[in-house]
Design a protein around this motif. Structure first.
Motif, PDB file in Angstrom:
ATOM      1  N   ASN A 132       0.825  -1.210   0.000  1.00 30.31           N
ATOM      2  CA  ASN A 132       0.000   0.000   0.000  1.00 30.31           C
ATOM      3  C   ASN A 132       0.859   1.259   0.000  1.00 30.31           C
ATOM      4  OD1 ASN A 132      -2.374  -1.452   0.005  1.00 30.31           O
ATOM      5  ND2 ASN A 132      -2.664  -1.307   2.212  1.00 30.31           N
ATOM      6  N   THR A 141       5.394  14.188   6.450  1.00 29.99           N
ATOM      7  CA  THR A 141       4.081  14.639   6.894  1.00 29.99           C
ATOM      8  C   THR A 141       3.054  14.488   5.775  1.00 29.99           C
ATOM      9  OG1 THR A 141       5.106  16.186   8.427  1.00 29.99           O
ATOM     10  CG2 THR A 141       2.808  16.576   7.876  1.00 29.99           C
ATOM     11  N   LEU A 176       2.309  10.677   5.184  1.00 30.81           N
ATOM     12  CA  LEU A 176       1.466  10.115   6.241  1.00 30.81           C
ATOM     13  C   LEU A 176       0.032  10.623   6.124  1.00 30.81           C
ATOM     14  CD1 LEU A 176       3.845  10.212   9.327  1.00 30.81           C
ATOM     15  CD2 LEU A 176       3.106   8.218   8.023  1.00 30.81           C
ATOM     16  N   LYS A 177      -0.137  11.894   5.832  1.00 34.46           N
ATOM     17  CA  LYS A 177      -1.478  12.454   5.664  1.00 34.46           C
ATOM     18  C   LYS A 177      -2.198  11.754   4.517  1.00 34.46           C
ATOM     19  CE  LYS A 177      -3.954  16.711   4.700  1.00 34.46           C
ATOM     20  NZ  LYS A 177      -3.864  18.090   4.258  1.00 34.46           N
ATOM     21  N   LEU A 205      -1.571   8.766   3.160  1.00 42.35           N
ATOM     22  CA  LEU A 205      -1.836   7.362   3.492  1.00 42.35           C
ATOM     23  C   LEU A 205      -3.028   7.245   4.436  1.00 42.35           C
ATOM     24  CD1 LEU A 205       1.796   6.046   3.975  1.00 42.35           C
ATOM     25  CD2 LEU A 205       0.155   5.219   2.282  1.00 42.35           C
ATOM     26  N   ASN A 206      -3.103   8.122   5.435  1.00 42.25           N
ATOM     27  CA  ASN A 206      -4.230   8.089   6.373  1.00 42.25           C
ATOM     28  C   ASN A 206      -5.545   8.400   5.671  1.00 42.25           C
ATOM     29  OD1 ASN A 206      -2.853   7.311   8.693  1.00 42.25           O
ATOM     30  ND2 ASN A 206      -2.230   9.408   9.144  1.00 42.25           N
ATOM     31  N   GLU A 207      -5.550   9.363   4.753  1.00 35.44           N
ATOM     32  CA  GLU A 207      -6.770   9.689   4.020  1.00 35.44           C
ATOM     33  C   GLU A 207      -7.220   8.493   3.171  1.00 35.44           C
ATOM     34  OE1 GLU A 207      -5.774  13.207   1.798  1.00 35.44           O
ATOM     35  OE2 GLU A 207      -5.866  14.489   3.578  1.00 35.44           O
ATOM     36  N   GLU A 208      -6.297   7.846   2.497  1.00 31.48           N
ATOM     37  CA  GLU A 208      -6.652   6.674   1.694  1.00 31.48           C
ATOM     38  C   GLU A 208      -7.157   5.542   2.577  1.00 31.48           C
ATOM     39  OE1 GLU A 208      -3.686   5.338  -1.035  1.00 31.48           O
ATOM     40  OE2 GLU A 208      -3.844   7.148  -2.257  1.00 31.48           O
ATOM     41  N   TYR A 209      -6.552   5.357   3.733  1.00 31.16           N
ATOM     42  CA  TYR A 209      -6.977   4.308   4.648  1.00 31.16           C
ATOM     43  C   TYR A 209      -8.394   4.555   5.122  1.00 31.16           C
ATOM     44  CZ  TYR A 209      -7.137   1.311   8.775  1.00 31.16           C
ATOM     45  OH  TYR A 209      -7.496   0.367   9.701  1.00 31.16           O
ATOM     46  N   ARG A 210      -8.678   5.806   5.522  1.00 30.72           N
ATOM     47  CA  ARG A 210     -10.039   6.147   5.975  1.00 30.72           C
ATOM     48  C   ARG A 210     -11.062   5.947   4.862  1.00 30.72           C
ATOM     49  NH1 ARG A 210      -7.598  10.888   7.758  1.00 30.72           N
ATOM     50  NH2 ARG A 210      -6.672  10.530   9.775  1.00 30.72           N
ATOM     51  N   LYS A 264     -11.908   2.278   4.311  1.00 27.38           N
ATOM     52  CA  LYS A 264     -12.701   1.659   5.378  1.00 27.38           C
ATOM     53  C   LYS A 264     -14.183   1.917   5.200  1.00 27.38           C
ATOM     54  CE  LYS A 264     -11.402   1.283   9.577  1.00 27.38           C
ATOM     55  NZ  LYS A 264     -11.062   1.552  10.962  1.00 27.38           N
TER      56      LYS A 264
END
Length: 90
Positions: free
Chosen positions: A39, A75, A78-79, A81-86, A89
């Protein structure tokens, strides 16, 4: 004597089950690490195309990380990756 035999059999069964669970856990960890690395790699390919960055991949035994020699993009990565993860889900 029968109680001792029963206890020994139960102990052997528990040891066998523990070994099975340990093996399942190791497979789960390996699969999770592979999926995470994949990912991140796919995200960074898209990120690199959109931002025109290059990055260096450094592999460690269980981890890897990306590093750009000119910019610190941690930064932003990470931002993203977190947006894609959310989004995945939902």
């Amino acid at each position: 004597e029968k109680a001792r035999v029963d206890m020994r059999e139960t102990e052997d069964q528990l040891k066998g089950r523990k070994m099975e669970l340990d093996e399942e856990y190791q497979k789960y960890v390996m699969h999770s690490q592979f999926a995470l690395k994949q990912n991140i790699s796919e995200f960074l390919k898209r990120y690199e195309r959109s931002k025109e960055f290059s990055y260096i991949i450094v592999y460690d035994q269980n981890l890897f990380y990306y590093r750009d020699t000119a910019y610190n993009i941690t930064t932003e990565v990470l931002k993203g990756l977190n947006e894609e993860y959310r989004a995945a889900k939902h």
